[in-house]
Design a protein around this motif. Structure first.
Motif, PDB file in Angstrom:
ATOM      1  N   ALA A  48       0.822  -1.213   0.000  1.00 51.70           N
ATOM      2  CA  ALA A  48       0.000   0.000   0.000  1.00 51.70           C
ATOM      3  C   ALA A  48       0.852   1.259   0.000  1.00 51.70           C
ATOM      4  CB  ALA A  48      -0.929  -0.010   1.205  1.00 51.70           C
ATOM      5  N   VAL A  49       1.908   1.254   0.801  1.00 50.73           N
ATOM      6  CA  VAL A  49       2.766   2.442   0.886  1.00 50.73           C
ATOM      7  C   VAL A  49       3.465   2.694  -0.443  1.00 50.73           C
ATOM      8  CG1 VAL A  49       4.822   3.410   1.974  1.00 50.73           C
ATOM      9  CG2 VAL A  49       3.099   2.272   3.375  1.00 50.73           C
ATOM     10  N   VAL A  50       4.048   1.639  -1.019  1.00 46.77           N
ATOM     11  CA  VAL A  50       4.740   1.793  -2.301  1.00 46.77           C
ATOM     12  C   VAL A  50       3.743   2.127  -3.412  1.00 46.77           C
ATOM     13  CG1 VAL A  50       6.079   0.587  -4.068  1.00 46.77           C
ATOM     14  CG2 VAL A  50       6.652   0.296  -1.653  1.00 46.77           C
ATOM     15  N   GLY A  51       2.609   1.427  -3.429  1.00 45.38           N
ATOM     16  CA  GLY A  51       1.630   1.651  -4.491  1.00 45.38           C
ATOM     17  C   GLY A  51       1.061   3.048  -4.500  1.00 45.38           C
ATOM     18  N   SER A  52       0.761   3.592  -3.318  1.00 46.96           N
ATOM     19  CA  SER A  52       0.167   4.931  -3.261  1.00 46.96           C
ATOM     20  C   SER A  52       1.210   6.029  -3.426  1.00 46.96           C
ATOM     21  CB  SER A  52      -0.582   5.116  -1.938  1.00 46.96           C
ATOM     22  OG  SER A  52       0.281   4.905  -0.835  1.00 46.96           O
ATOM     23  N   VAL A  80     -10.426   4.594  -1.061  1.00 45.46           N
ATOM     24  CA  VAL A  80     -11.478   3.862  -0.360  1.00 45.46           C
ATOM     25  C   VAL A  80     -12.079   2.773  -1.242  1.00 45.46           C
ATOM     26  CG1 VAL A  80     -13.766   4.060   0.685  1.00 45.46           C
ATOM     27  CG2 VAL A  80     -12.009   5.765   1.200  1.00 45.46           C
ATOM     28  N   THR A  81     -12.412   3.094  -2.487  1.00 40.63           N
ATOM     29  CA  THR A  81     -13.059   2.100  -3.350  1.00 40.63           C
ATOM     30  C   THR A  81     -12.133   0.929  -3.662  1.00 40.63           C
ATOM     31  OG1 THR A  81     -12.468   3.480  -5.276  1.00 40.63           O
ATOM     32  CG2 THR A  81     -14.708   3.686  -4.405  1.00 40.63           C
ATOM     33  N   GLN A  82     -10.850   1.206  -3.905  1.00 40.13           N
ATOM     34  CA  GLN A  82      -9.965   0.081  -4.195  1.00 40.13           C
ATOM     35  C   GLN A  82      -9.739  -0.756  -2.938  1.00 40.13           C
ATOM     36  OE1 GLN A  82      -6.577   2.298  -5.677  1.00 40.13           O
ATOM     37  NE2 GLN A  82      -5.381   1.902  -3.849  1.00 40.13           N
ATOM     38  N   ALA A  83      -9.708  -0.114  -1.765  1.00 41.95           N
ATOM     39  CA  ALA A  83      -9.535  -0.855  -0.520  1.00 41.95           C
ATOM     40  C   ALA A  83     -10.736  -1.761  -0.249  1.00 41.95           C
ATOM     41  CB  ALA A  83      -9.335   0.114   0.641  1.00 41.95           C
ATOM     42  N   MET A  87     -10.757  -4.688  -2.708  1.00 40.86           N
ATOM     43  CA  MET A  87      -9.761  -5.692  -2.338  1.00 40.86           C
ATOM     44  C   MET A  87     -10.235  -6.535  -1.159  1.00 40.86           C
ATOM     45  SD  MET A  87      -6.241  -3.483  -2.661  1.00 40.86           S
ATOM     46  CE  MET A  87      -5.240  -4.697  -1.826  1.00 40.86           C
ATOM     47  N   LEU A  88     -10.835  -5.886  -0.160  1.00 39.42           N
ATOM     48  CA  LEU A  88     -11.334  -6.626   0.994  1.00 39.42           C
ATOM     49  C   LEU A  88     -12.370  -7.669   0.568  1.00 39.42           C
ATOM     50  CD1 LEU A  88     -11.785  -3.895   3.776  1.00 39.42           C
ATOM     51  CD2 LEU A  88     -10.265  -5.882   3.845  1.00 39.42           C
ATOM     52  N   TRP A  89     -13.302  -7.260  -0.276  1.00 40.26           N
ATOM     53  CA  TRP A  89     -14.351  -8.185  -0.725  1.00 40.26           C
ATOM     54  C   TRP A  89     -13.755  -9.363  -1.486  1.00 40.26           C
ATOM     55  CZ3 TRP A  89     -19.353  -9.495  -0.352  1.00 40.26           C
ATOM     56  CH2 TRP A  89     -19.894 -10.279  -1.372  1.00 40.26           C
ATOM     57  N   LEU A  90     -12.921  -9.078  -2.479  1.00 40.03           N
ATOM     58  CA  LEU A  90     -12.408 -10.135  -3.350  1.00 40.03           C
ATOM     59  C   LEU A  90     -11.441 -11.061  -2.619  1.00 40.03           C
ATOM     60  CD1 LEU A  90     -11.815  -7.976  -6.548  1.00 40.03           C
ATOM     61  CD2 LEU A  90     -13.533  -9.782  -6.287  1.00 40.03           C
ATOM     62  N   SER A  91     -10.541 -10.503  -1.810  1.00 42.11           N
ATOM     63  CA  SER A  91      -9.525 -11.334  -1.156  1.00 42.11           C
ATOM     64  C   SER A  91     -10.130 -12.205  -0.062  1.00 42.11           C
ATOM     65  CB  SER A  91      -8.408 -10.455  -0.593  1.00 42.11           C
ATOM     66  OG  SER A  91      -8.928  -9.499   0.326  1.00 42.11           O
ATOM     67  N   ILE A  92     -11.069 -11.659   0.720  1.00 46.75           N
ATOM     68  CA  ILE A  92     -11.690 -12.460   1.778  1.00 46.75           C
ATOM     69  C   ILE A  92     -12.640 -13.493   1.187  1.00 46.75           C
ATOM     70  CG2 ILE A  92     -13.263 -12.358   3.748  1.00 46.75           C
ATOM     71  CD1 ILE A  92     -12.058  -9.669   4.460  1.00 46.75           C
ATOM     72  N   ALA A 132      -2.152 -10.675   2.941  1.00 47.60           N
ATOM     73  CA  ALA A 132      -1.406  -9.489   2.503  1.00 47.60           C
ATOM     74  C   ALA A 132      -2.328  -8.512   1.789  1.00 47.60           C
ATOM     75  CB  ALA A 132      -0.252  -9.902   1.586  1.00 47.60           C
ATOM     76  N   ALA A 133      -3.264  -9.026   0.996  1.00 45.85           N
ATOM     77  CA  ALA A 133      -4.218  -8.146   0.313  1.00 45.85           C
ATOM     78  C   ALA A 133      -5.137  -7.457   1.319  1.00 45.85           C
ATOM     79  CB  ALA A 133      -5.035  -8.947  -0.698  1.00 45.85           C
ATOM     80  N   VAL A 134      -5.541  -8.191   2.366  1.00 45.18           N
ATOM     81  CA  VAL A 134      -6.367  -7.584   3.419  1.00 45.18           C
ATOM     82  C   VAL A 134      -5.572  -6.505   4.155  1.00 45.18           C
ATOM     83  CG1 VAL A 134      -7.591  -8.030   5.574  1.00 45.18           C
ATOM     84  CG2 VAL A 134      -7.742  -9.672   3.691  1.00 45.18           C
ATOM     85  N   SER A 135      -4.317  -6.807   4.454  1.00 48.79           N
ATOM     86  CA  SER A 135      -3.458  -5.824   5.119  1.00 48.79           C
ATOM     87  C   SER A 135      -3.276  -4.575   4.269  1.00 48.79           C
ATOM     88  CB  SER A 135      -2.093  -6.455   5.420  1.00 48.79           C
ATOM     89  OG  SER A 135      -1.180  -5.502   5.920  1.00 48.79           O
ATOM     90  N   ALA A 136      -3.085  -4.760   2.960  1.00 48.14           N
ATOM     91  CA  ALA A 136      -2.950  -3.615   2.059  1.00 48.14           C
ATOM     92  C   ALA A 136      -4.232  -2.790   2.035  1.00 48.14           C
ATOM     93  CB  ALA A 136      -2.604  -4.100   0.649  1.00 48.14           C
ATOM     94  N   SER A 137      -5.381  -3.464   2.052  1.00 47.31           N
ATOM     95  CA  SER A 137      -6.658  -2.753   2.054  1.00 47.31           C
ATOM     96  C   SER A 137      -6.782  -1.857   3.279  1.00 47.31           C
ATOM     97  CB  SER A 137      -7.817  -3.760   2.034  1.00 47.31           C
ATOM     98  OG  SER A 137      -7.725  -4.624   0.939  1.00 47.31           O
TER      99      SER A 137
END
Length: 390
Positions: free
Chosen positions: A21-25, A55-58, A61-66, A293-298
């Motif tokens: 998340a830090v690198v991507g943003s 917010v929307t990408q987070a 990601m939460l929906w799809l990864s979980i 990791a995807a949840v953490s990034a979200s």
């Protein structure tokens, strides 16, 4: 000792998500803000768009990864933001640009629901799609050069930081150079940024649709997002042994784009580069747990959203060409990759070169921008210029 090792392994997906998340943003937020401003957004509207994208990408990601227990990483469309920057104001202004964002989201949803549309996008030659993107990026990537000539005191430290970090760690070269750019802005802006500018807020814009905005902005934005983000994103994730639920992912990102458009978000999509951080070994040795990791990034993206207004205010207060130069450095790697891909096939180089030149020209014909005409020129001339490779 065993417990310590297990703990370390269990923690690695969380750390990988935070780094993602830090690198991507940090690697491209300047491109997003300057791109939104280029198509007519005010500082408040750009800040709202930035907040909306985070917010929307987070949430996507939460929906799809979980739901799928798969490290599916989403991002905003950085090539799309670069397209906004090169396109500039469209007929109808900011409201028409927002309308174009809505159309882009609808097209992404239809790509998931209508296989024929996805097949049509897949038929666009990769060389032409990358040539168009490279042409769009050229004027932006020239900003560090012109900035050094016009404002060396402001731009020089940013370029030096990028060069030094490029030798130490390429992954962190862009984030560190952007951090230096922000320090330069803070020192130069002084007290021009007030406390009220630091509160993140959403700003509604009622979409307005014009044919010119749809053709010159929505369609190229859709093509660039699909060809430069969604298709590579599937490839990267698949390379680590994970299957992306294509139809659902396109539906989620398309709906997220449509919902976020009135608040200024231009497009969200599958991540390409940062996808490797959550799907690869960086997220730990246990492949079944890398979805964490995807949840953490979200969650990290949602935390970063709290600071989006402050970053927008600093970018708006930046002196000289410092932020434009930072954006150019952030996109330099994308430009190099796009050029290499555009010219890789010897039999299609001439058509790709023409597509690249038209996109880089910045021309406007019939009120329609260069990106659309570049794709048209490439598709029309490709059958005439294509030659067999000996």
């Amino acid at each position: 000792m065993t417990q310590a090792v297990v703990t370390q392994h269990e923690g690695s997906p969380v750390v990988a998500g935070i780094v993602t998340a830090v690198v991507g943003s940090s690697s491209s937020f300047v491109v997003v803000l300057t791109g939104l401003a280029a198509v007519g957004a005010s500082a408040e509207q750009a800040a709202s768009g930035f907040l909306t994208l985070l917010v929307t990408q987070a949430l996507g990601m939460l929906w799809l990864s979980i739901r799928h227990r798969t490290p599916i990483t989403l991002a905003w469309s950085t090539p799309g933001a670069a397209l906004l920057l090169s396109t500039g104001t469209v007929t109808g202004g900011w409201e028409a640009a927002v309308g174009a964002f809505v159309v882009t989201g609808v097209l992404i949803v239809l790509t998931g629901l209508v296989p024929a549309l996805g097949d049509l996008i897949a038929r666009i030659p990769v060389s032409l799609a990358r040539a168009m993107l490279a042409g769009v990026l050229v004027p932006i990537c020239l900003a560090p050069v012109t900035g050094l000539a016009d404002s060396p005191a402001y731009v020089g430290p940013v370029v030096v930081a990028w060069l030094v970090m490029h030798r130490i760690s390429r992954r962190w070269a862009v984030p560190i150079s952007l951090a230096v750019a922000l320090v330069v802005v803070i020192l130069a802006a002084g007290s021009s940024v007030s406390a009220s500018d630091l509160v993140p807020t959403l700003t509604w814009t009622t979409p307005h649709w014009t044919a010119q905005a749809v053709v010159s902005l929505a369609i190229p934005l859709y093509v660039v997002t699909m060809a430069s983000q969604n298709v590579p994103g599937v490839a990267v994730t698949s390379s680590y042994g994970y299957q992306v639920p294509w139809r659902e992912t396109m539906t989620v990102t398309g709906i997220g784009t449509v919902v976020g458009a009135p608040f200024g978000g231009h497009a969200i999509n599958l991540a390409a580069i940062t996808a490797a951080m959550t799907a690869g070994p960086m997220a730990g040795p246990d492949r079944s747990r890398r979805w964490i990791a995807a949840v953490s990034a979200s969650c990290t993206y949602l935390v970063l959203a709290l600071g989006c207004a402050a970053l927008t205010a600093l970018v708006a207060a930046s002196p000289g060409d410092v932020m434009q130069a930072a954006a150019g450095l952030a996109l330099l790697g994308t430009l190099a990759t796009s050029l290499a891909g555009a010219l890789a096939d010897e039999g299609e180089r001439e058509a790709a070169a023409i597509c690249f030149l038209v996109a880089a020209s910045g021309i406007t014909v019939l009120g329609i921008g260069a990106a659309f005409w570049a794709l048209v020129a490439g598709l029309v001339l490709r059958p005439l210029l294509q030659r067999p490779v000996s």
